[in-house]
Each structure stands twice: as C-alpha cells, then as structure tokens.
Design a protein around this motif. Structure first.
Motif, short mmCIF file in Angstrom:
data_model
loop_
_atom_site.label_atom_id
_atom_site.label_comp_id
_atom_site.label_asym_id
_atom_site.label_seq_id
_atom_site.Cartn_x
_atom_site.Cartn_y
_atom_site.Cartn_z
N PRO A 1 5.42 -2.99 -16.78
CA PRO A 1 6.28 -2.79 -15.60
C PRO A 1 5.80 -3.59 -14.39
CG PRO A 1 5.94 -0.71 -16.71
CD PRO A 1 5.04 -1.70 -17.40
N LEU A 2 6.78 -4.12 -13.65
CA LEU A 2 6.51 -4.93 -12.46
C LEU A 2 7.35 -4.41 -11.31
CD1 LEU A 2 5.27 -7.53 -11.15
CD2 LEU A 2 7.36 -8.70 -11.86
N PHE A 3 6.68 -4.08 -10.20
CA PHE A 3 7.39 -3.67 -8.99
C PHE A 3 7.38 -4.83 -8.00
CE2 PHE A 3 7.14 -2.19 -4.58
CZ PHE A 3 8.35 -1.49 -4.49
N ILE A 4 8.57 -5.16 -7.48
CA ILE A 4 8.72 -6.24 -6.50
C ILE A 4 9.22 -5.64 -5.20
CG2 ILE A 4 9.83 -8.43 -5.98
CD1 ILE A 4 10.26 -8.80 -9.00
N ASP A 5 8.41 -5.70 -4.16
CA ASP A 5 8.80 -5.17 -2.86
C ASP A 5 9.63 -6.20 -2.11
OD1 ASP A 5 8.94 -3.51 -0.60
OD2 ASP A 5 7.22 -4.52 0.30
N ASP B 1 18.61 -7.74 -1.91
CA ASP B 1 17.49 -7.51 -0.98
C ASP B 1 17.00 -6.07 -1.02
OD1 ASP B 1 19.72 -6.39 0.16
OD2 ASP B 1 19.28 -7.09 2.20
N ARG B 2 16.73 -5.58 -2.22
CA ARG B 2 16.18 -4.24 -2.40
C ARG B 2 14.95 -4.32 -3.28
NH1 ARG B 2 19.78 -0.86 0.79
NH2 ARG B 2 21.27 -2.51 1.35
N SER B 3 14.05 -3.38 -3.08
CA SER B 3 12.88 -3.33 -3.94
C SER B 3 13.32 -3.06 -5.37
CB SER B 3 11.91 -2.25 -3.46
OG SER B 3 11.38 -2.60 -2.20
N LEU C 1 0.83 -1.20 0.00
CA LEU C 1 0.00 0.00 0.00
C LEU C 1 0.87 1.26 0.00
CD1 LEU C 1 -2.89 -0.87 2.49
CD2 LEU C 1 -3.07 -0.53 0.02
N GLY C 2 1.86 1.28 0.88
CA GLY C 2 2.76 2.43 0.94
C GLY C 2 3.58 2.57 -0.33
N CYS C 3 4.00 1.43 -0.89
CA CYS C 3 4.77 1.45 -2.14
C CYS C 3 3.93 2.03 -3.28
CB CYS C 3 5.24 0.05 -2.50
SG CYS C 3 6.38 -0.69 -1.31
N ALA D 1 4.74 -8.59 -3.75
CA ALA D 1 5.72 -8.70 -2.68
C ALA D 1 6.47 -10.02 -2.83
CB ALA D 1 5.04 -8.64 -1.32
N SER D 2 7.74 -10.03 -2.48
CA SER D 2 8.54 -11.25 -2.56
C SER D 2 8.96 -11.64 -1.15
CB SER D 2 9.78 -11.01 -3.42
OG SER D 2 10.60 -12.15 -3.44
N HIS D 3 8.58 -12.83 -0.74
CA HIS D 3 8.93 -13.31 0.60
C HIS D 3 8.80 -14.81 0.64
CE1 HIS D 3 4.60 -13.67 1.11
NE2 HIS D 3 4.48 -12.41 0.78
#
Length: 282
Positions: A131-135, A269-271, A21-23, A105-107
C-alpha cells in the motif's frame, strides 16, 4: 486491530512532506505501530556528514522523531540511504524492512515533483507492491480530517475491496464512506440498465457491511470515464481521501498509461491510498 503494523514515511524535507506526520497518525493511530523515517540523499555531496544539507536533514528527521515520540509512538527508526533514483531506493528499502505502508507527498518540488512521467510518486505507484499513501493536501490543519469523508472506487474485484479491511481497522476514526462504481463500457441502453441494477445490488450490500462497523455509508453509480467521475464526486462530496485497489479490472487496471489510477494520481487533488494486492490472491 491494526492494518498497518510497520510503516515508512518518506520525506524530501519540504513543508508538504511535513504534513505526512499528521497523515501517519490518522492512518496508524495505534502507537505500537513501528515507524521508519526515510530520506534519500541523491548524491555524495548531500550525503557528506560534514555538509550543511546532511546536518539539516538529520535535524529535520530528529524533529519528526521527537514529535512522534511525543505522540506516544515508541518504535521509530531513521534511515538515510543514498542513490540518484529515489523511487528505486525507497522501494528496495521498503521491501528490505518489510513495511506494510509507505507514505509520500506529491508536490512541485524535490523528487516528488508533479511532472508526471519520471516522478518518484508515479514510479513508486507503478512499481511498489505494498500500500502507498500519497498526500495531496497542502493544509496541515486538514490532516486530522483525513478519514472524515472517504471515497472508495470499486469494480467489485477483490483488489478494489481491500479498502474494507482498512476501514474495518480504522472504524472508530472514520466519518463516512462513499462507494462509487463507474460503468465505462456498455453496448446499448438495456445493457447499461442491467449493469446498473447489478451494481446497485452489490453496492447496497457493501453499504450494509460498512454500517455493521458503525460507520455511515452511501453509494453512487455513474457512467463515463472512471477518473472523471471520481474527480467529480470528490469535489461534490468534499472527499478527504480516495481509496483505489490497484490491479483490478475496469476501475483500477494497474498503472499503465491511460489507467484510472494513473489519471487519479495526476489530476485529482485529493489524498490517495493505493491498495495493491498480490496477483495470486484470488
């Protein structure tokens, strides 16, 4: 100005996904952005409206919607497709809804597991054409710092420079941009010196262009394995987000085994914001 007009936040309802949400608010500060909240039910039992998992998921998504509405976003839709292949379901949904960006998210839990091959994060990154964002940040307090210190890895191809459009659109919110070019292959010392000199000239131009946006910038040239140099600089400069143009040459050759983007997803280990470009867009 907005780069992403319609975005999809894909959640598996874990605390890590809550950070998205914040991202989303950082990457899409324009409250006119259309938002799609998506959760995939992977079997009939979970998708049963009378079941506990279904009710929990719907309540969770409703809380997301409430928080986004409270932040001023007005166009928020919820989609809960069903399918046992989550990345395929999400990919098709993103294509159907014509979104400009997908956030995941990646975990180590759910279908965003860190087990690399076969994970939804990897399969989405490999297959998705937008585009794909991976937190990758477990601390939700850092979401407001997502744009504070950006690393742009570039080979000077158009694909690897798509990040400039994002930075331009978000310039009022970006702290500093670090450009990195890695020289991976050279025959001898003279060729390395020539490549380094050419890279420095192009990087200086990029820095000056970014500064015209009112954003602080610098550049780095390194030699070796691109993913390793990206990881080292990310640690050294306390990078908050890495941008990679997917599909370029050398620095971002797509997501075949052994590629830079693959190794960054796996090991750094970075977004990460992956910015694929149409192959026909020269």
């Amino acid at each position: 100005m907005s780069t992403f007009d319609k975005v999809m936040l894909a959640t598996d309802l874990t605390p890590q996904s809550d950070n998205l949400l914040g991202c989303l608010m950082s990457l899409c500060p324009d409250v006119e952005t259309e938002i799609v909240l998506a959760h995939v039910f992977d079997d009939d039992e979970d998708a049963d409206p009378h079941g506990s998992h279904y009710k929990e998921a719907i309540n969770h998504l409703a809380s997301y919607k409430e928080k986004l509405a409270g932040a001023g976003y007005e166009s928020i839709a919820v989609h809960t497709p069903e399918g046992d292949d989550a990345d395929e379901v999400l990919n098709k949904l993103a294509e159907k809804l014509e979104v400009d960006l997908v956030l995941v998210a990646s975990h180590g839990k759910g279908f965003f597991e860190r087990t690399f091959h076969g994970s939804t994060t990897y399969d989405l990154a490999k297959d998705i054409t937008i585009p794909l964002f991976i937190d990758r940040d477990d601390d939700d307090d850092n979401n407001d710092k997502l744009l504070a210190n950006i690393l742009v890895a570039t080979d000077f191809s158009k694909r690897s420079l798509e990040s400039l459009n994002v930075i331009r659109a978000l310039r009022e919110h970006v702290g500093k941009v670090h450009f990195l070019h890695v020289i991976e292959h050279y025959r001898d010392h003279q060729e390395y010196r020539n490549k380094r000199s050419d890279a420095e000239m192009q990087l200086e131009e990029l820095v000056e262009e970014i500064k015209t946006f009112g954003v602080e910038a610098d550049y780095h040239v390194a030699k070796g394995t691109a993913s390793k140099r990206i990881a080292e600089l990310a640690e050294q400069e306390n990078i908050s987000m890495i941008m990679l143009g997917r599909g370029g040459t050398d620095m971002a050759t797509g997501l075949e085994l052994g590629s830079t983007a693959e190794n960054v997803i796996l090991k750094v280990d970075r977004s990460l914001l992956l910015l694929p470009v149409d192959d026909n867009d020269d």
